[in-house]
Scaffold this motif. Structure first.
Motif, PDB file in Angstrom:
ATOM      1  N   ALA A  11       0.835  -1.210   0.000  1.00  0.00           N
ATOM      2  CA  ALA A  11       0.000   0.000   0.000  1.00  0.00           C
ATOM      3  C   ALA A  11       0.870   1.261   0.000  1.00  0.00           C
ATOM      4  O   ALA A  11       0.526   2.261  -0.631  1.00  0.00           O
ATOM      5  N   ASP A  12       2.011   1.191   0.688  1.00  0.00           N
ATOM      6  CA  ASP A  12       2.929   2.335   0.698  1.00  0.00           C
ATOM      7  C   ASP A  12       3.531   2.564  -0.686  1.00  0.00           C
ATOM      8  O   ASP A  12       3.686   3.696  -1.126  1.00  0.00           O
ATOM      9  N   THR A  61       2.709   5.939  -3.771  1.00  0.00           N
ATOM     10  CA  THR A  61       3.560   6.888  -4.495  1.00  0.00           C
ATOM     11  C   THR A  61       2.923   7.291  -5.829  1.00  0.00           C
ATOM     12  O   THR A  61       3.422   8.187  -6.503  1.00  0.00           O
ATOM     13  N   TRP A  95       3.139  12.670  -2.733  1.00  0.00           N
ATOM     14  CA  TRP A  95       3.812  12.172  -1.532  1.00  0.00           C
ATOM     15  C   TRP A  95       3.412  12.942  -0.287  1.00  0.00           C
ATOM     16  O   TRP A  95       3.360  12.399   0.803  1.00  0.00           O
ATOM     17  N   ARG A 153       0.555  11.491   1.748  1.00  0.00           N
ATOM     18  CA  ARG A 153       0.637  10.145   2.318  1.00  0.00           C
ATOM     19  C   ARG A 153       0.339  10.128   3.817  1.00  0.00           C
ATOM     20  O   ARG A 153      -0.360   9.258   4.313  1.00  0.00           O
TER      21      ARG A 153
END
Lengths: 410, 449
Positions: free
Chosen positions: A134-135, A139, A143, A146
């Motif tokens: 998921a991280d 992107t 960013w 996030r």
């Protein structure tokens, strides 16, 4: 377009991930090399070998994080030694990377630098658990968003969109349409043995998908059935000119013509102006239709970017098949089903076939090529003579990087 | 002292053991969560992991590291909320890594009992040996600076007995986790005669925070879980003894294990379960329980004899299964014990031979793994057991008798007032043993069996 552009010899590997019988998260799985080699070699075999190819365009989103691999153009000569020292280019636009590879290939052909291009997309995502993946996927958004975003960033983004859509048009009504979208996706995936949901044996799909979304277990406005899966796959196709067709000795009935393409980009640092609409997609669709000189009524089938069921419904509205707010009804009435008036995502789309991020745009083109050359096997739809066109919509990020392509049956 | 203050200094005895390590993990995670609360800024959370083996304690930290990652991954939504104001930690992996560090930083491994003397709560999870438990409890209580509350994970020793022998004035409660504690939802909560009510309140809150399902058991040796399981095991051994003269020991062992698993739709056969828990552990529990039941003999000569021969079951430190009634390879049964020749015989050969004798499974049989996924499964079970009821195979005949036996065990637990209700008995078997139905049911015409 100043030259005629065609596609031919499409090939998909299986989409591996949860749902496929071959998938075992505890066992080692094939990597990038396996997928690239399989898809690339199979395509090359069908066009007389790599010797006929002028250059390669590879689409991929995030091999640097998923697979510790950058510099992907180097995989072209790995596929076939006859590609050594020929140009190779990697393009990236998140989930819209595949669309970019096709658009880039078309432009290279129009520049008259090349006649035959191998366009190949690949993504291998199952190297990490979804919570870490998921991280990486995040992107594809800005960013700086996030930190405030959801743990599952993109489901969070489209959950917010779905929430706004519920507010505007009614939750129960919209959910029904989204559930039907899921049912159609799985039913279509069962017709294609490369699909990730091909082995799905659930015969009460509607009931399965009828669970209530919960922010405690996932995100507020979507369930897991509203989401595409984590997939490993590669798709490849050849994009070529008339001269290219001759060089590769391809019969015209085995090719499909690309009559229009449109790219639209939106500012990655901004939030959607209207979360209930895909405005960038609307823009790209409009441009593509204008370039093709056709109306939406002439389109016989669509491959839409249903990374989430709500995105599928919004895509229907973006094309204009249904007014804003009427997308769920359009799906519920069976219009987008395999035997509907305008079949969408005939091999399952991103939810049913799979979503190997950087390969998805190419997979859509392969499906379109299969349908328009009547090579779709069990998934084959029957196209009316007055609707000989197909459309693919490939979207990167939250409606940021969009490529729409219109194809013509020959 | 409020809940958070009380839980700021805890010791787990037997922390590197099978149960202790799970209790330590869950408690460390709970303490880590409490440490994030703004009001708790002045509290230092300390969790003493006490065990006799330095080596095992080193392995324990590795276990906590791996398991706390799994826990953190599952509650990533919650963690992102907690870390919302920390702008240096952005990605899921960064937040998860930080959380694991936080959990580990709370734990103080030690082989010294003195480390426990400042703890407000002592969690006892040592061997099921009443004298050892009492010795440790007494030593800590006599030297403690805090007048601590004791939680005991005993699965059989009456709480009132420990209270009396430990001179605790009601500062002890039974808090019986099921194995493995990190996974199993069930906790049997047992108040002794004098257990202080604040301790009970605290225990309920702690259980709730750990998301455990509490079932209250009365303070009678074995409680509900082992009250059923030990008698269930003895019932299996009784059938084994009845069948062995006709078929041979390994063959009879196979039949009873197979019937109690497949015909009765349980997660594992009775002898595999005894192996899992440990033949030695079962023996100890029976030894503890037996004196409390005058009209019953909760004891098995067979278990004693197997123990003497070194056949003990249980698990290795890496979690793999030791050989017991059956021989295992990577969790799969490959051999079956031949008591008379003191060796294991090939499982597949016995299976091939005895499956023909046992007979086919009745119609509409659904394997445990499948039926357990069905929430409302009573109708499916009813249909299957109707077929089993009419069936005349050896497997079905034994299954009927066995099920009648377990039903009687369940009813007796209520009659003896170990369990407050029939439902509590069934719930313990459903949640603690993952049975697909409770022993007290009406699936079979009991009077005809």
């Amino acid at each position: 377009m100043k030259k005629k552009i065609f596609i031919t010899a499409g090939y998909n590997t299986i989409s591996l991930g949860t749902g496929r019988k071959e998938f075992n998260p505890k066992k080692e799985r094939p990597g990038l090399e396996h997928y690239v080699k399989e898809a690339g070699s199979e395509v090359l075999k069908r066009i007389g070998g790599a010797i006929n190819v002028d250059e390669t365009v590879i689409s991929n989103f995030n091999a640097a994080q998923y697979n510790n691999q950058g510099n992907l153009p180097g995989y072209a000569p790995f596929i076939d030694n006859d590609l050594k020292y020929k140009p190779s280019t990697r393009v990236e636009g998140a989930c819209g990377s595949g669309g970019l590879a096709l658009a880039t290939s078309i432009k290279f052909l129009l520049s008259e630098e090349s006649e035959v291009i191998l366009a190949l997309g690949v993504e291998v995502q199952n190297t990490v658990k979804a919570v870490y993946g998921a991280d990486y996927l995040a992107t594809a958004g800005w960013w700086k968003d996030r930190k405030d975003g959801h743990a599952h960033f993109f489901p969070g983004q489209f959950s917010d969109r779905a929430g706004k859509y519920y507010e505007k048009y009614g939750k129960e009504y919209t959910r029904k349409g989204m559930i039907q979208w899921y049912v159609n996706a799985i039913n279509n995936a069962r017709l294609d043995d490369t699909a990730q949901e091909y082995h799905n044996t659930d015969y009460n799909l509607s009931q399965t998908a009828s669970i209530e979304p919960s922010g405690k277990v996932f995100v507020d406005n979507l369930t897991v059935y509203d989401c595409s899966k984590v997939s490993d796959a590669s798709s490849a196709i050849v994009v070529l000119t008339e001269e290219g067709l001759k060089r590769c000795n391809i019969d015209i009935k085995d090719a499909v013509e690309i009559i229009a393409f449109a790219q639209s980009e939106d500012d990655i640092t901004t939030k959607p102006e209207d979360p209930t609409r895909l405005l960038t997609t609307e823009n790209a669709v409009k441009k593509a239709l204008k370039m093709a000189g056709i109306t939406k009524e002439q389109i016989g089938t669509v491959e839409a970017h249903d990374c989430f069921s709500i995105a599928g419904i919004m895509a229907i509205e973006a094309i204009g098949f249904a007014e804003h707010g009427k997308g769920p009804e359009f799906v519920l009435n069976g219009n987008t089903a395999h035997n509907g008036i305008i079949p969408f995502n005939t091999t399952g789309g991103l939810i049913g076939w799979g979503h190997p991020v950087g390969a998805t745009g190419i997979h859509q083109a392969v499906t379109m090529w299969q349908q328009l050359t009547e090579k779709a096997g069990k998934a084959q739809i029957s196209l009316n003579n007055d609707k000989p066109y197909g459309m693919t919509i490939n979207m990167g990020g939250d409606d940021k990087t969009v490529t729409v392509i219109i194809y013509k049956k020959l | 002292m409020n809940y958070d203050e009380r839980l700021s200094n805890v010791s787990v005895l037997g922390a590197a053991g099978k149960m202790g390590s799970g209790i330590l993990l869950l408690t460390a995670v709970e303490m880590a969560d409490l440490s994030f609360k703004k009001d708790n800024g002045n509290l230092t959370f300390i969790l003493n992991a006490i065990d006799i083996s330095d080596k095992a304690l080193a392995g324990l930290l590795e276990y906590v590291r791996v398991q706390s990652r799994k826990i953190a991954e599952k509650k990533i939504n919650f963690l992102r909320e907690i870390y919302a104001d920390n702008h240096t930690l952005i990605y899921n992996n960064e937040i998860i890594d930080d959380y694991i560090h936080r959990v580990l930083a709370i734990i103080r491994p030690s082989t010294l009992i003195e480390s426990t003397y400042n703890s407000n709560v002592i969690f006892e999870a040592v061997n099921e040996n009443p004298n050892l438990k009492i010795k440790l409890i007494k030593q800590i209580d006599e030297n403690s600076n805090t007048n601590p509350w004791f939680f005991t994970n005993t699965s059989s020793v009456p709480i009132s007995y420990l209270n009396e022998k430990g001179d605790l004035d009601g500062r002890i409660i039974g808090f019986h986790f099921y194995n493995p504690p990190a996974v199993q939802k069930l906790v049997e909560l047992i108040n002794g005669e004098d257990t202080v009510s604040d301790l009970n309140t605290f225990a309920l809150e702690y259980a709730k925070k750990l998301r455990k399902v509490i079932i209250h058991s009365n303070d009678i040796a074995g409680f509900i879980g082992n009250g059923h399981f030990m008698r269930d095991a003895l019932l299996g051994i009784r059938f084994l003894n009845e069948l062995k003269s006709d078929y041979g020991f390994p063959e009879a062992l196979y039949v009873v294990n197979k019937v109690s698993q497949d015909f009765m739709i349980r997660p594992m056969g009775i002898f595999q379960l005894v192996d899992y828990v440990g033949i030695d552990v079962c023996m100890y529990i029976m030894e503890v329980m037996n004196p409390y039941f005058n009209e019953e003999n909760i004891h098995s000569d067979l278990l004693d004899q197997l123990f003497e021969r070194g056949v003990k079951g249980g698990q290795n430190s890496d979690g793999s299964q030791k050989d017991g009634f059956m021989k295992y390879n990577k969790g799969r049964i490959i051999g079956i014990f031949d008591y008379y020749n003191n060796t294991y015989v090939d499982y597949d050969a016995v299976s091939k031979k005895m499956d023909l004798v046992i007979g086919k499974l009745p119609n509409n049989h659904i394997i445990w793994k499948e039926i357990i996924k069905v929430k409302d499964r009573d109708d499916l079970l009813k249909t299957y057991f109707e077929n089993l009821s009419l069936d005349r195979t050896l497997g079905s005949i034994i299954a009927k008798k066995y099920m009648k036996g377990t039903r009687e065990i369940g009813l007796k637990l209520v009659e003896q007032k170990v369990a407050k209700t029939e439902r509590d008995v069934n719930d313990v078997m459903l949640t603690g043993f993952f049975h697909s139905y409770g022993p007290i049911n009406n699936f079979l015409p009991w009077e005809e069996i």
